[in-house]
Design a protein around this motif. Sequence first.
Motif, PDB file in Angstrom:
ATOM      1  N   LEU A   1      42.538  56.431  33.322  1.00  0.00           N
ATOM      2  CA  LEU A   1      41.461  57.151  34.002  1.00  0.00           C
ATOM      3  C   LEU A   1      40.076  56.802  33.469  1.00  0.00           C
ATOM      4  O   LEU A   1      39.074  57.105  34.119  1.00  0.00           O
ATOM      5  CB  LEU A   1      41.701  58.660  33.936  1.00  0.00           C
ATOM      6  N   ARG A   2      40.017  56.148  32.323  1.00  0.00           N
ATOM      7  CA  ARG A   2      38.719  55.662  31.826  1.00  0.00           C
ATOM      8  C   ARG A   2      38.384  54.314  32.451  1.00  0.00           C
ATOM      9  O   ARG A   2      37.252  53.871  32.395  1.00  0.00           O
ATOM     10  CB  ARG A   2      38.747  55.512  30.308  1.00  0.00           C
ATOM     11  N   GLY A   3      39.361  53.655  33.025  1.00  0.00           N
ATOM     12  CA  GLY A   3      39.142  52.340  33.600  1.00  0.00           C
ATOM     13  C   GLY A   3      39.250  51.269  32.543  1.00  0.00           C
ATOM     14  O   GLY A   3      39.447  51.548  31.359  1.00  0.00           O
ATOM     15  N   CYS A   4      39.100  50.053  32.952  1.00  0.00           N
ATOM     16  CA  CYS A   4      39.147  48.905  32.042  1.00  0.00           C
ATOM     17  C   CYS A   4      37.778  48.744  31.389  1.00  0.00           C
ATOM     18  O   CYS A   4      36.765  48.702  32.101  1.00  0.00           O
ATOM     19  CB  CYS A   4      39.509  47.639  32.816  1.00  0.00           C
TER      20      CYS A   4
ATOM     21  N   ASN B   1      47.808  31.342  41.810  1.00  0.00           N
ATOM     22  CA  ASN B   1      47.534  32.384  42.799  1.00  0.00           C
ATOM     23  C   ASN B   1      48.189  33.706  42.408  1.00  0.00           C
ATOM     24  O   ASN B   1      47.601  34.778  42.583  1.00  0.00           O
ATOM     25  CB  ASN B   1      48.023  31.960  44.186  1.00  0.00           C
ATOM     26  N   THR B   2      49.381  33.620  41.878  1.00  0.00           N
ATOM     27  CA  THR B   2      50.090  34.830  41.467  1.00  0.00           C
ATOM     28  C   THR B   2      49.380  35.493  40.293  1.00  0.00           C
ATOM     29  O   THR B   2      49.244  36.721  40.253  1.00  0.00           O
ATOM     30  CB  THR B   2      51.556  34.499  41.123  1.00  0.00           C
ATOM     31  N   ALA B   3      48.896  34.696  39.352  1.00  0.00           N
ATOM     32  CA  ALA B   3      48.146  35.240  38.224  1.00  0.00           C
ATOM     33  C   ALA B   3      46.887  35.957  38.702  1.00  0.00           C
ATOM     34  O   ALA B   3      46.575  37.061  38.228  1.00  0.00           O
ATOM     35  CB  ALA B   3      47.781  34.124  37.244  1.00  0.00           C
ATOM     36  N   ALA B   4      46.167  35.364  39.641  1.00  0.00           N
ATOM     37  CA  ALA B   4      44.963  36.001  40.187  1.00  0.00           C
ATOM     38  C   ALA B   4      45.320  37.321  40.866  1.00  0.00           C
ATOM     39  O   ALA B   4      44.593  38.313  40.739  1.00  0.00           O
ATOM     40  CB  ALA B   4      44.269  35.061  41.169  1.00  0.00           C
ATOM     41  N   THR B   5      46.458  37.352  41.557  1.00  0.00           N
ATOM     42  CA  THR B   5      46.905  38.574  42.214  1.00  0.00           C
ATOM     43  C   THR B   5      47.230  39.661  41.200  1.00  0.00           C
ATOM     44  O   THR B   5      46.860  40.826  41.371  1.00  0.00           O
ATOM     45  CB  THR B   5      48.134  38.280  43.101  1.00  0.00           C
ATOM     46  N   VAL B   6      47.903  39.286  40.120  1.00  0.00           N
ATOM     47  CA  VAL B   6      48.270  40.262  39.088  1.00  0.00           C
ATOM     48  C   VAL B   6      47.013  40.891  38.478  1.00  0.00           C
ATOM     49  O   VAL B   6      46.929  42.102  38.312  1.00  0.00           O
ATOM     50  CB  VAL B   6      49.166  39.615  38.003  1.00  0.00           C
ATOM     51  N   VAL B   7      46.016  40.066  38.178  1.00  0.00           N
ATOM     52  CA  VAL B   7      44.767  40.597  37.611  1.00  0.00           C
ATOM     53  C   VAL B   7      44.070  41.499  38.628  1.00  0.00           C
ATOM     54  O   VAL B   7      43.569  42.577  38.271  1.00  0.00           O
ATOM     55  CB  VAL B   7      43.843  39.455  37.137  1.00  0.00           C
ATOM     56  N   ALA B   8      44.065  41.100  39.891  1.00  0.00           N
ATOM     57  CA  ALA B   8      43.427  41.912  40.932  1.00  0.00           C
ATOM     58  C   ALA B   8      44.152  43.248  41.110  1.00  0.00           C
ATOM     59  O   ALA B   8      43.510  44.293  41.280  1.00  0.00           O
ATOM     60  CB  ALA B   8      43.383  41.139  42.250  1.00  0.00           C
ATOM     61  N   VAL B   9      45.476  43.239  41.067  1.00  0.00           N
ATOM     62  CA  VAL B   9      46.244  44.483  41.184  1.00  0.00           C
ATOM     63  C   VAL B   9      45.942  45.398  40.009  1.00  0.00           C
ATOM     64  O   VAL B   9      45.740  46.606  40.179  1.00  0.00           O
ATOM     65  CB  VAL B   9      47.765  44.191  41.292  1.00  0.00           C
ATOM     66  N   LEU B  10      45.892  44.838  38.816  1.00  0.00           N
ATOM     67  CA  LEU B  10      45.602  45.640  37.630  1.00  0.00           C
ATOM     68  C   LEU B  10      44.226  46.297  37.747  1.00  0.00           C
ATOM     69  O   LEU B  10      44.082  47.514  37.574  1.00  0.00           O
ATOM     70  CB  LEU B  10      45.666  44.755  36.384  1.00  0.00           C
ATOM     71  N   GLN B  11      43.205  45.515  38.057  1.00  0.00           N
ATOM     72  CA  GLN B  11      41.854  46.072  38.164  1.00  0.00           C
ATOM     73  C   GLN B  11      41.749  47.041  39.335  1.00  0.00           C
ATOM     74  O   GLN B  11      41.112  48.090  39.224  1.00  0.00           O
ATOM     75  CB  GLN B  11      40.829  44.942  38.283  1.00  0.00           C
ATOM     76  N   GLY B  12      42.370  46.709  40.443  1.00  0.00           N
ATOM     77  CA  GLY B  12      42.371  47.624  41.588  1.00  0.00           C
ATOM     78  C   GLY B  12      43.105  48.913  41.286  1.00  0.00           C
ATOM     79  O   GLY B  12      42.712  49.991  41.757  1.00  0.00           O
ATOM     80  N   GLY B  13      44.158  48.828  40.481  1.00  0.00           N
ATOM     81  CA  GLY B  13      44.883  50.024  40.077  1.00  0.00           C
ATOM     82  C   GLY B  13      44.004  50.990  39.307  1.00  0.00           C
ATOM     83  O   GLY B  13      44.064  52.208  39.500  1.00  0.00           O
ATOM     84  N   TYR B  14      43.164  50.448  38.431  1.00  0.00           N
ATOM     85  CA  TYR B  14      42.207  51.297  37.706  1.00  0.00           C
ATOM     86  C   TYR B  14      41.274  52.020  38.683  1.00  0.00           C
ATOM     87  O   TYR B  14      41.021  53.215  38.555  1.00  0.00           O
ATOM     88  CB  TYR B  14      41.341  50.458  36.762  1.00  0.00           C
ATOM     89  N   VAL B  15      40.766  51.286  39.664  1.00  0.00           N
ATOM     90  CA  VAL B  15      39.834  51.865  40.626  1.00  0.00           C
ATOM     91  C   VAL B  15      40.513  52.981  41.416  1.00  0.00           C
ATOM     92  O   VAL B  15      39.963  54.079  41.582  1.00  0.00           O
ATOM     93  CB  VAL B  15      39.280  50.770  41.572  1.00  0.00           C
ATOM     94  N   LEU B  16      41.726  52.718  41.898  1.00  0.00           N
ATOM     95  CA  LEU B  16      42.448  53.725  42.673  1.00  0.00           C
ATOM     96  C   LEU B  16      42.754  54.964  41.841  1.00  0.00           C
ATOM     97  O   LEU B  16      42.642  56.093  42.330  1.00  0.00           O
ATOM     98  CB  LEU B  16      43.746  53.129  43.224  1.00  0.00           C
ATOM     99  N   ALA B  17      43.122  54.770  40.587  1.00  0.00           N
ATOM    100  CA  ALA B  17      43.431  55.898  39.706  1.00  0.00           C
ATOM    101  C   ALA B  17      42.188  56.741  39.453  1.00  0.00           C
ATOM    102  O   ALA B  17      42.243  57.978  39.494  1.00  0.00           O
ATOM    103  CB  ALA B  17      44.009  55.387  38.388  1.00  0.00           C
TER     104      ALA B  17
ATOM    105  N   ARG C   1      51.804  48.211  29.390  1.00  0.00           N
ATOM    106  CA  ARG C   1      51.385  48.665  28.071  1.00  0.00           C
ATOM    107  C   ARG C   1      50.506  49.909  28.182  1.00  0.00           C
ATOM    108  O   ARG C   1      49.903  50.168  29.225  1.00  0.00           O
ATOM    109  CB  ARG C   1      50.708  47.554  27.296  1.00  0.00           C
ATOM    110  N   GLN C   2      50.458  50.662  27.118  1.00  0.00           N
ATOM    111  CA  GLN C   2      49.689  51.912  27.094  1.00  0.00           C
ATOM    112  C   GLN C   2      48.209  51.632  27.360  1.00  0.00           C
ATOM    113  O   GLN C   2      47.627  50.753  26.736  1.00  0.00           O
ATOM    114  CB  GLN C   2      49.866  52.586  25.731  1.00  0.00           C
ATOM    115  N   ARG C   3      47.635  52.365  28.301  1.00  0.00           N
ATOM    116  CA  ARG C   3      46.225  52.209  28.655  1.00  0.00           C
ATOM    117  C   ARG C   3      45.613  53.572  28.928  1.00  0.00           C
ATOM    118  O   ARG C   3      46.318  54.498  29.297  1.00  0.00           O
ATOM    119  CB  ARG C   3      46.067  51.371  29.931  1.00  0.00           C
TER     120      ARG C   3
END
Length: 188
Positions: A90-93, A146-162, A85-87
């Motif tokens: 670069l501002r982060g979560c 476990n998969t749900a926790a991974t998805v949330v971690a990937v999303l938040q980590g993606g913000y950090v990397l961006a 979805r549109q986010r």
Amino acid sequence: MSTPERLIESTQELLWERGYVGTSPKAIQQRAGAGQGSMYHHFAGKPDLALAAIRRSAEQRMALADEQFNAPGTAVERVAAYLRRQREVLRGCPIGRLTQDPEVIADDELRRPVAETFDHLRGRLTEVLAEGQARGELQPGLNPGNTAATVVAVLQGGYVLARAAASADPFDQAIEGAIALLAAQTAS
């Protein structure tokens, strides 16, 4: 818009931009176009107003997520819709950024809606993935929690990397990687 609403909305934006430590009552008042008396008439102080703003941001994030999670489609399609979805990458979560604010993390009351938001996201993702499993869409060996926790971690980590790269590309790559890993778990 009422004065309390302007104050909450202004505080939401400032918390997203500057964090709790960097958000002063004066900045809130200026952005909201409200005087000091108005602010303290409606809220006991900065912590009270910040809590209202964090709760509002949390409610908004959870409602946006629930729109995708409640939509028609397979589990992978719904999770992919949520991730794509549109986010404002670069501002982060607006919630995730608060986890890096020492004053929010040190204050149980300010931290609570942040933690509840992530608990809600993990819980809803777990439900969606478990539904997909029950309908035979996903492999029986997949662990939905476990998969749900991974998805949330990937999303938040993606913000950090961006943010670190000053580019949405690392975020997009992380999201597409997570979706590909989920798609690989679909039942044949």
